[in-house]
Design a protein around this motif. Structure first.
Motif, mmCIF file in Angstrom:
data_model
loop_
_atom_site.group_PDB
_atom_site.id
_atom_site.type_symbol
_atom_site.label_atom_id
_atom_site.label_comp_id
_atom_site.label_asym_id
_atom_site.label_seq_id
_atom_site.Cartn_x
_atom_site.Cartn_y
_atom_site.Cartn_z
ATOM 1 N N ALA A 23 -2.458 -8.506 5.927
ATOM 2 C CA ALA A 23 -1.026 -8.075 6.097
ATOM 3 C C ALA A 23 -0.721 -6.804 6.833
ATOM 4 O O ALA A 23 -0.098 -6.741 7.939
ATOM 5 C CB ALA A 23 -0.329 -7.924 4.462
ATOM 6 N N LYS A 24 -1.907 -5.946 6.948
ATOM 7 C CA LYS A 24 -1.836 -4.854 7.699
ATOM 8 C C LYS A 24 -2.024 -5.157 9.361
ATOM 9 O O LYS A 24 -1.170 -4.792 10.056
ATOM 10 C CB LYS A 24 -3.029 -3.782 7.563
ATOM 11 C CG LYS A 24 -3.400 -2.669 8.122
ATOM 12 C CD LYS A 24 -4.493 -1.902 7.823
ATOM 13 C CE LYS A 24 -4.996 -0.813 8.811
ATOM 14 N NZ LYS A 24 -3.954 0.366 8.692
ATOM 15 N N ALA A 25 -2.800 -6.135 9.575
ATOM 16 C CA ALA A 25 -3.075 -6.621 10.990
ATOM 17 C C ALA A 25 -1.770 -7.274 11.382
ATOM 18 O O ALA A 25 -1.347 -6.896 12.513
ATOM 19 C CB ALA A 25 -4.227 -7.689 11.058
ATOM 20 N N TYR A 26 -1.019 -8.211 10.657
ATOM 21 C CA TYR A 26 0.236 -8.752 10.962
ATOM 22 C C TYR A 26 1.316 -7.597 11.293
ATOM 23 O O TYR A 26 1.831 -7.831 12.163
ATOM 24 C CB TYR A 26 0.555 -9.622 9.784
ATOM 25 C CG TYR A 26 1.996 -10.339 10.023
ATOM 26 C CD1 TYR A 26 1.829 -11.599 10.842
ATOM 27 C CD2 TYR A 26 2.828 -9.760 9.631
ATOM 28 C CE1 TYR A 26 3.111 -12.059 10.828
ATOM 29 C CE2 TYR A 26 4.337 -10.518 9.700
ATOM 30 C CZ TYR A 26 4.332 -11.441 10.216
ATOM 31 O OH TYR A 26 5.469 -12.253 10.510
ATOM 32 N N ALA A 27 1.555 -6.785 10.299
ATOM 33 C CA ALA A 27 2.490 -5.837 10.523
ATOM 34 C C ALA A 27 2.141 -4.760 11.545
ATOM 35 O O ALA A 27 3.218 -4.318 12.311
ATOM 36 C CB ALA A 27 2.681 -5.100 9.231
ATOM 37 N N GLU A 28 0.907 -4.411 11.780
ATOM 38 C CA GLU A 28 0.772 -3.576 12.751
ATOM 39 C C GLU A 28 0.627 -4.253 14.312
ATOM 40 O O GLU A 28 1.287 -3.388 15.287
ATOM 41 C CB GLU A 28 -0.656 -2.747 12.510
ATOM 42 C CG GLU A 28 -0.602 -1.845 11.531
ATOM 43 C CD GLU A 28 -1.941 -1.087 11.221
ATOM 44 O OE1 GLU A 28 -2.804 -1.315 11.837
ATOM 45 O OE2 GLU A 28 -1.921 -0.276 10.421
ATOM 46 N N GLU A 29 0.403 -5.169 14.355
ATOM 47 C CA GLU A 29 0.712 -6.125 15.514
ATOM 48 C C GLU A 29 2.150 -6.354 15.907
ATOM 49 O O GLU A 29 2.483 -6.105 17.004
ATOM 50 C CB GLU A 29 -0.133 -7.275 15.510
ATOM 51 C CG GLU A 29 -0.054 -8.411 16.846
ATOM 52 C CD GLU A 29 -0.687 -9.758 16.741
ATOM 53 O OE1 GLU A 29 -0.819 -10.329 17.740
ATOM 54 O OE2 GLU A 29 -0.842 -10.060 15.535
ATOM 55 N N PRO A 77 12.713 -8.157 -2.700
ATOM 56 C CA PRO A 77 12.560 -7.627 -1.340
ATOM 57 C C PRO A 77 13.335 -6.203 -1.052
ATOM 58 O O PRO A 77 14.355 -5.963 -1.514
ATOM 59 C CB PRO A 77 13.080 -8.590 -0.210
ATOM 60 C CG PRO A 77 14.115 -9.442 -1.120
ATOM 61 C CD PRO A 77 13.617 -9.303 -2.779
ATOM 62 N N PRO A 78 12.742 -5.313 -0.185
ATOM 63 C CA PRO A 78 11.258 -5.424 0.537
ATOM 64 C C PRO A 78 10.347 -4.360 -0.401
ATOM 65 O O PRO A 78 9.149 -4.194 0.394
ATOM 66 C CB PRO A 78 11.393 -4.758 1.712
ATOM 67 C CG PRO A 78 12.370 -3.856 1.447
ATOM 68 C CD PRO A 78 13.354 -4.022 0.589
ATOM 69 N N PHE A 103 -2.960 1.653 3.595
ATOM 70 C CA PHE A 103 -1.797 2.115 4.420
ATOM 71 C C PHE A 103 -1.485 1.278 5.656
ATOM 72 O O PHE A 103 -2.624 0.889 6.110
ATOM 73 C CB PHE A 103 -1.991 3.714 4.877
ATOM 74 C CG PHE A 103 -1.209 4.295 6.049
ATOM 75 C CD1 PHE A 103 0.158 4.412 5.687
ATOM 76 C CD2 PHE A 103 -1.525 4.142 7.379
ATOM 77 C CE1 PHE A 103 1.271 4.821 6.692
ATOM 78 C CE2 PHE A 103 -0.494 4.358 8.429
ATOM 79 C CZ PHE A 103 0.500 4.507 7.911
ATOM 80 N N ILE A 104 -0.446 0.974 5.935
ATOM 81 C CA ILE A 104 -0.112 -0.011 7.054
ATOM 82 C C ILE A 104 0.802 0.809 8.178
ATOM 83 O O ILE A 104 2.081 1.118 7.534
ATOM 84 C CB ILE A 104 0.563 -1.160 6.462
ATOM 85 C CG1 ILE A 104 -0.246 -1.933 5.769
ATOM 86 C CG2 ILE A 104 1.161 -2.201 7.631
ATOM 87 C CD1 ILE A 104 0.316 -3.225 4.920
ATOM 88 N N GLU A 114 9.373 -4.400 5.971
ATOM 89 C CA GLU A 114 9.702 -5.654 6.251
ATOM 90 C C GLU A 114 8.504 -6.697 6.449
ATOM 91 O O GLU A 114 8.416 -7.903 5.859
ATOM 92 C CB GLU A 114 10.931 -5.880 6.951
ATOM 93 C CG GLU A 114 12.183 -5.293 6.387
ATOM 94 C CD GLU A 114 12.308 -3.679 6.615
ATOM 95 O OE1 GLU A 114 13.257 -3.096 6.414
ATOM 96 O OE2 GLU A 114 11.160 -3.181 7.236
ATOM 97 N N ASP A 115 7.877 -6.191 7.442
ATOM 98 C CA ASP A 115 6.928 -7.230 8.090
ATOM 99 C C ASP A 115 5.854 -7.259 7.026
ATOM 100 O O ASP A 115 4.932 -8.356 6.702
ATOM 101 C CB ASP A 115 6.162 -6.661 9.433
ATOM 102 C CG ASP A 115 7.302 -6.886 10.448
ATOM 103 O OD1 ASP A 115 8.107 -8.087 10.202
ATOM 104 O OD2 ASP A 115 7.157 -6.379 11.391
#
Length: 306
Positions: free
Chosen positions: A296-302, A219-220, A157-158, A163-164
């Motif tokens: 990917a989770k860290a990137y999208a959540e940031e 996408p996406p 889960f993210i 999209e991110d």
């Protein structure tokens, strides 16, 4: 045009292998992805993607009608390839003797009288012969393949946007900067959302391994991949990254399906069994996938402010 083959399996088994287009990429060399995009009383509309050499992909759509009681599958191309004006075909499955099946693949091609159909008919013939051989091999080895094929999914889960999350895994060209076990990657995307890349990864033994892959990016919601040059211990490796939006964020899922090469078991050590190879692959591939999903989770959540 008719091509046929004798298959050492019962008609229902052989029929289902053809009907389940989602399984084709694992067993058929040129198949990359297939999915049903519409279904109604008129049949299923299916889009296919297949390799054309090792650096291009063909895509097309057919309307397919499946007759399970009659053991027939018919299909019509939505847009026939020039110079043909219509291409349709039928798979026919007949029990030739107990536990064996005669499979015939019929094609009917319509074109103007002065059209040069030679190149198109040659390709249809080659593709049909390859499909029939793949079908025969897969059906006759079905019990063995139950042990050799390792398939699993890992979800995460993210709490960010789809999209991110999608973009992080779509931008494979940035993986050497972003993902620790990727030490090099050379990517081309000559056709939008069709990627080919040669990737160097560091294995658990510290050695570097190079594989070539093709990816279909939708996408996406989905990125599908197939390795077209393989690690020494595998006969096939396909998978996907799937992104499903929820009210709270997105569930990103990694899937791997790998076929173990029996003759290469010794690469994992003397006495390695298929069971041992299955455990090794599950641990290795799942570990890499979860590492990628966590990044990917860290990137999208940031980016979402979490």
């Amino acid at each position: 045009m008719v091509r046929g083959a004798e298959v050492g399996a019962d008609p229902d088994t052989v029929f289902e292998l053809v009907a389940d287009v989602a399984r084709w990429p694992q067993f058929h060399l040129s198949a990359v992805h297939a999915e049903v995009i519409h279904s109604d009383e008129g049949g299923e509309r299916i889009r296919y993607w297949a390799l054309d050499g090792d650096s291009a992909v063909r895509t097309w759509q057919t309307v397919r009608r499946t007759d399970r009681p009659g053991l027939r599958i018919s299909f019509t191309y939505v847009e026939a390839e020039a110079p043909a004006t219509s291409v349709r075909g039928t798979w026919v499955f007949t029990e030739s003797e107990r536990g064996r099946t005669r499979v015939e693949l019929h094609h009917e091609v319509v074109a103007p009288a002065d059209a040069d159909l030679g190149p198109l008919l040659d390709r249809i013939g080659r593709d049909a012969a390859e499909h029939l051989e793949t079908l025969r091999d897969t059906a006759e080895r079905r019990t063995e393949l139950d042990d050799l094929v390792v398939s699993f999914t890992d979800p995460l889960f993210i709490a960010g946007s789809v999209e991110d999350a999608y973009d992080y895994l779509y931008r494979a060209d940035l993986w050497p900067e972003r993902i620790p076990h990727v030490v090099g990657l050379d990517m081309t995307e000559d056709v939008p959302n069709v990627q080919f890349f040669d990737m160097d990864t560091k294995g658990p033994d510290g050695g570097t391994h190079t594989v070539r892959s093709v990816r279909i990016c939708l996408p996406p919601r989905l990125i599908v991949y197939k390795q077209i040059s393989l690690p020494a211990m595998l006969d096939a490796h396909t998978g996907h990254w799937r992104f499903t939006e929820t009210r709270e964020g997105v569930v990103a899922e990694a899937r791997h399906t790998s076929t173990i090469k029996p003759s290469a078991l010794s690469l994992l050590g003397s006495g390695t069994t298929v069971g041992g190879a299955r455990r090794f692959l599950r641990r290795l591939l799942s570990g890499n996938s979860m590492s990628n999903l966590t990044l990917a989770k860290a990137y999208a959540e940031e980016r979402a402010g979490f």
